[in-house]
Design an enzyme around this catalytic site. Sequence first.
Site, PDB file in Angstrom:
ATOM      1  N   ILE A  18       3.868  12.090   8.389  1.00 20.87           N
ATOM      2  CA  ILE A  18       2.565  12.228   9.019  1.00 20.87           C
ATOM      3  C   ILE A  18       2.257  10.916   9.722  1.00 20.87           C
ATOM      4  O   ILE A  18       2.776   9.859   9.350  1.00 20.87           O
ATOM      5  CB  ILE A  18       1.451  12.622   8.019  1.00 20.87           C
ATOM      6  CG1 ILE A  18       1.316  11.601   6.885  1.00 20.87           C
ATOM      7  CG2 ILE A  18       1.710  13.999   7.446  1.00 20.87           C
ATOM      8  CD1 ILE A  18       0.181  11.931   5.913  1.00 20.87           C
ATOM      9  N   ASP A  19       1.438  10.985  10.762  1.00 16.39           N
ATOM     10  CA  ASP A  19       1.158   9.818  11.592  1.00 16.39           C
ATOM     11  C   ASP A  19       0.530   8.686  10.777  1.00 16.39           C
ATOM     12  O   ASP A  19      -0.157   8.920   9.781  1.00 16.39           O
ATOM     13  CB  ASP A  19       0.213  10.191  12.733  1.00 16.39           C
ATOM     14  CG  ASP A  19       0.803  11.225  13.674  1.00 16.39           C
ATOM     15  OD1 ASP A  19       2.047  11.335  13.722  1.00 16.39           O
ATOM     16  OD2 ASP A  19       0.020  11.911  14.355  1.00 16.39           O
ATOM     17  N   ARG A  20       0.720   7.478  11.268  1.00 10.59           N
ATOM     18  CA  ARG A  20       0.209   6.299  10.562  1.00 10.59           C
ATOM     19  C   ARG A  20      -1.294   6.361  10.279  1.00 10.59           C
ATOM     20  O   ARG A  20      -1.724   6.025   9.170  1.00 10.59           O
ATOM     21  CB  ARG A  20       0.552   5.039  11.363  1.00 10.59           C
ATOM     22  CG  ARG A  20       0.190   3.759  10.638  1.00 10.59           C
ATOM     23  CD  ARG A  20       0.793   2.542  11.301  1.00 10.59           C
ATOM     24  NE  ARG A  20       0.647   1.381  10.447  1.00 10.59           N
ATOM     25  CZ  ARG A  20       1.261   0.225  10.633  1.00 10.59           C
ATOM     26  NH1 ARG A  20       2.085   0.092  11.660  1.00 10.59           N
ATOM     27  NH2 ARG A  20       1.085  -0.779   9.811  1.00 10.59           N
TER      28      ARG A  20
ATOM     29  N   VAL B 125      -3.118   8.861   9.736  1.00 11.72           N
ATOM     30  CA  VAL B 125      -3.440  10.082   8.990  1.00 11.72           C
ATOM     31  C   VAL B 125      -3.204   9.853   7.501  1.00 11.72           C
ATOM     32  O   VAL B 125      -2.293   9.129   7.110  1.00 11.72           O
ATOM     33  CB  VAL B 125      -2.573  11.265   9.508  1.00 11.72           C
ATOM     34  CG1 VAL B 125      -2.861  12.546   8.728  1.00 11.72           C
ATOM     35  CG2 VAL B 125      -2.804  11.472  10.999  1.00 11.72           C
TER      36      VAL B 125
ATOM     37  N   HIS C 270       2.024  14.659  17.339  1.00 12.70           N
ATOM     38  CA  HIS C 270       0.558  14.607  17.437  1.00 12.70           C
ATOM     39  C   HIS C 270      -0.048  15.985  17.711  1.00 12.70           C
ATOM     40  O   HIS C 270      -1.093  16.106  18.374  1.00 12.70           O
ATOM     41  CB  HIS C 270       0.123  13.638  18.543  1.00 12.70           C
ATOM     42  CG  HIS C 270       0.389  12.204  18.249  1.00 12.70           C
ATOM     43  ND1 HIS C 270       0.000  11.182  19.089  1.00 12.70           N
ATOM     44  CD2 HIS C 270       1.030  11.601  17.200  1.00 12.70           C
ATOM     45  CE1 HIS C 270       0.376  10.017  18.585  1.00 12.70           C
ATOM     46  NE2 HIS C 270       1.007  10.255  17.436  1.00 12.70           N
TER      47      HIS C 270
END
Length: 229
Positions: free
Chosen positions: A61-63, A65, A161
């Site tokens: 998962i994105d940084r 998030v 994203h």
Amino acid sequence: MFQPDDILYEDNHLLVVNKHCGDLVQPDPSGESALEDQIKAYLKQRDAKPGAVFLGVVHRIDRPVSGAVLFAKTSKALVRLNEMLREGRIRKVYWALTEARPDPESGELRHYILRDGRTNRSRAFDVPKGDAKEARLHYETIGAGTRYTLVEVELLTGRHHQIRAQLAKIGCPIRGDLKYGARRSLPDGGISLHSRRVEFDHPVRHEPVSVTAPVPAGDNLWACFESIR
């Protein structure tokens, strides 16, 4: 930084951790400490392992998030979980706090995502465009306040994203997500997108597993929405 209390589920084959906003899941060129390495170091010390610790990242998962991230502790589990992920047999549910209420309040979004590696940003289009990849998700409005709306999202594809770009496309940017049109940033640099739940059949025992990640601590808005669910 990872803490032992962040472990939500663990057995001999896999582990689910509640990631904090700002943490890297895997090492990147910045050289900063990543969750993967922190967990390996912890397991090595806790279990007094003499050699290298195996830990496979099943999904990222994105940084900015937060929320549940699934890791495999054995190569057998990693191979099987990767196969399940490719076949869509791992259910990933997210919570997002958006700056507008979706209209309609529930449904399926289908766009075509084009990633710009230079800006590390994705754009969502209504029709196919160049190398854009199809992106689908299901969403449902499950709570609303005076300024923000709680939207539950189930990912049906996994694109760069994806949730951020698709919600922004319908006029519902995520709280704190300046890159996708939010009005203002959050103090910790994170965004209000949370990997709330992962569900799958255990890769070895073949039993259903469902793991829910508590929302970020110290955020009163998250706490308020969680308390009414």
